[in-house]
Design a protein around this motif. Structure first.
Motif, short mmCIF file in Angstrom:
data_model
loop_
_atom_site.label_atom_id
_atom_site.label_comp_id
_atom_site.label_asym_id
_atom_site.label_seq_id
_atom_site.Cartn_x
_atom_site.Cartn_y
_atom_site.Cartn_z
N HIS A 29 0.11 3.21 8.54
CA HIS A 29 0.04 2.61 9.87
C HIS A 29 1.45 2.36 10.42
CE1 HIS A 29 -4.33 1.13 9.19
NE2 HIS A 29 -4.32 2.19 9.96
N GLU B 131 3.83 -0.68 9.99
CA GLU B 131 3.67 -1.44 8.74
C GLU B 131 4.66 -0.95 7.67
OE1 GLU B 131 -0.52 -1.43 7.75
OE2 GLU B 131 -1.08 -1.81 9.83
N HIS C 102 -0.24 -1.91 3.22
CA HIS C 102 -0.55 -2.26 4.61
C HIS C 102 -0.15 -3.71 4.90
CE1 HIS C 102 -3.09 1.24 5.81
NE2 HIS C 102 -3.11 1.39 4.50
ZN LIG Z 1 -2.62 -0.94 7.94
#
Ligand SMILES: [Zn+2]
Length: 366
Positions: A70, A73, A223
């Motif tokens: 992501h 992140e 994450h």
């Molecule tokens: Zn994430």
């Protein structure tokens, strides 16, 4: 221990994609490969997913650690990888494979999505079989991302979300919002119309490092953004009845959570990276752990997402405009608290989970 953690927390975390990559390339690896991203960074710089292998080339057991699935992140994930590269003690038969910036576009642009607007952790569905339906999403799409951000539009949007939430309840609201939608490329948690180009690097890494052929592979996918500040929740995305889920439980113990079983801060999601490893390895031949560090509350994250998505859907998307800078700052802050205590908690927990994973694989040999 605390002195060591404090020093590591001060030294490991990067302040941009560019400095993160430079530090990653300086890791003394036994094997290293780089995979170019088809789009450039916000200042025109080339972007890459990079891989560093530490340990014997033919190690039968591999611990894979992924950062920046992501994007934004990756400030956290890159810092963790730096730390693990320093503290990892190779055991006989085991190697560490660090994959830096799985979604380099998102990291460099301070976005959670890929260049396709895609949430990579919703993108691993079988598109040939038809993407999953998310009927709740359509009911709230315009409230999540109103076409204008003036006070009246925002008030209307918030009232719409509050009414939907009251009608369906919190869990159904979060499923509609976050489980993944496959219809609206400008919207949030878009899983894609097909595989993102970011999947190509993972495919190449799996082939180059023979990740299908090893005896056992454990994956830690880093994450941030969900759960209590600084806590690292370890989620299993596998079916609770599967062999890989049982092994994850053996490795991690009682702190392992399961969105399927309702024990996680996360709702069940469609198309996560777990499916990549399932296809590559098959049930019982891998453990996939999503290690999620809490930052700030969910409502704050919704506001940051809204500004980021609005800027790219309606605001021109210039990363250096006033709104572009505000969106990047909001996203970075939401997914990367730049506080010493948070960083120390992140490194402590990451080391702990890495050791549990290595010991878990060792115990399977008997
Ligand atoms: Zn994430």
């Amino acid at each position: 221990m605390i002195d060591d953690l404090s020093a590591a927390a001060r030294a490991c975390f990067p302040d941009s994609y560019d400095t993160a990559r430079a530090a990653f390339l300086a890791i003394p690896a036994d094997l290293a490969r780089s995979y170019p991203c088809p789009v450039a960074g916000p200042d025109g710089q080339p972007l890459f997913t990079d891989a560093a292998w530490i340990g014997e080339a033919d190690a039968p057991e591999v611990l894979v650690v992924l950062s920046a699935v992501h994007g934004v992140e990756g400030y956290c994930g890159s810092g963790v990888q730096q730390d693990l590269a320093k503290v990892f003690q190779p055991r006989p038969g085991q190697a560490l494979l660090l994959v830096h910036a799985v979604n380099p576009y998102g990291f460099a642009w301070d976005r959670r999505v890929t260049q396709e607007g895609c949430d990579l952790n919703r993108n691993f569905v079988d598109f040939a079989a038809g993407a999953p339906a998310n009927p709740g999403y359509a009911a709230i799409a315009d409230f999540l991302l109103p076409p204008a951000l003036d006070d009246a539009s925002l008030a209307r949007a918030e009232a719409g979300l509050a009414a939907y939430r009251a009608e369906v309840g919190e869990r159904a609201f979060q499923i509609a919002r976050k489980s993944g939608q496959y219809s609206d490329p400008r919207g949030m948690f878009f899983g894609g119309f097909g595989p993102s180009a970011a999947q190509d690097a993972l495919d190449a890494i799996a082939a180059d490092f023979d990740l299908a052929g090893r005896r056992f592979v454990t994956v830690i996918d880093l994450h941030t953004g969900l759960g209590p500040y600084g806590y690292g929740e370890v989620q299993s995305e596998n079916d609770p009845a599967s062999r890989s889920h049982a092994l994850a439980l053996d490795f991690i113990g009682a702190s392992l959570t399961s969105p399927e079983q309702g024990t996680s801060f996360s709702v069940p999601i469609n198309g996560s990276l777990q499916l990549f490893w399932e296809r590559l390895r098959g049930d019982g031949r891998y453990v996939y752990l999503c290690l999620e560090f809490g930052t700030y509350d969910q409502e704050a994250s919704r506001v940051a997402y809204r500004l980021d998505h609005w800027h790219h859907a309606y605001g021109g998307g210039d990363p250096h405009s006033e709104t572009g800078r505000a969106a990047r700052t909001a996203m970075r802050r939401q997914f990367y608290p730049e506080d010493q205590d948070w960083k120390e908690m992140v490194l402590f927990r990451s080391r702990q989970i890495a050791v549990q994973a290595l010991s878990g694989m060792e115990a399977l040999r008997a």
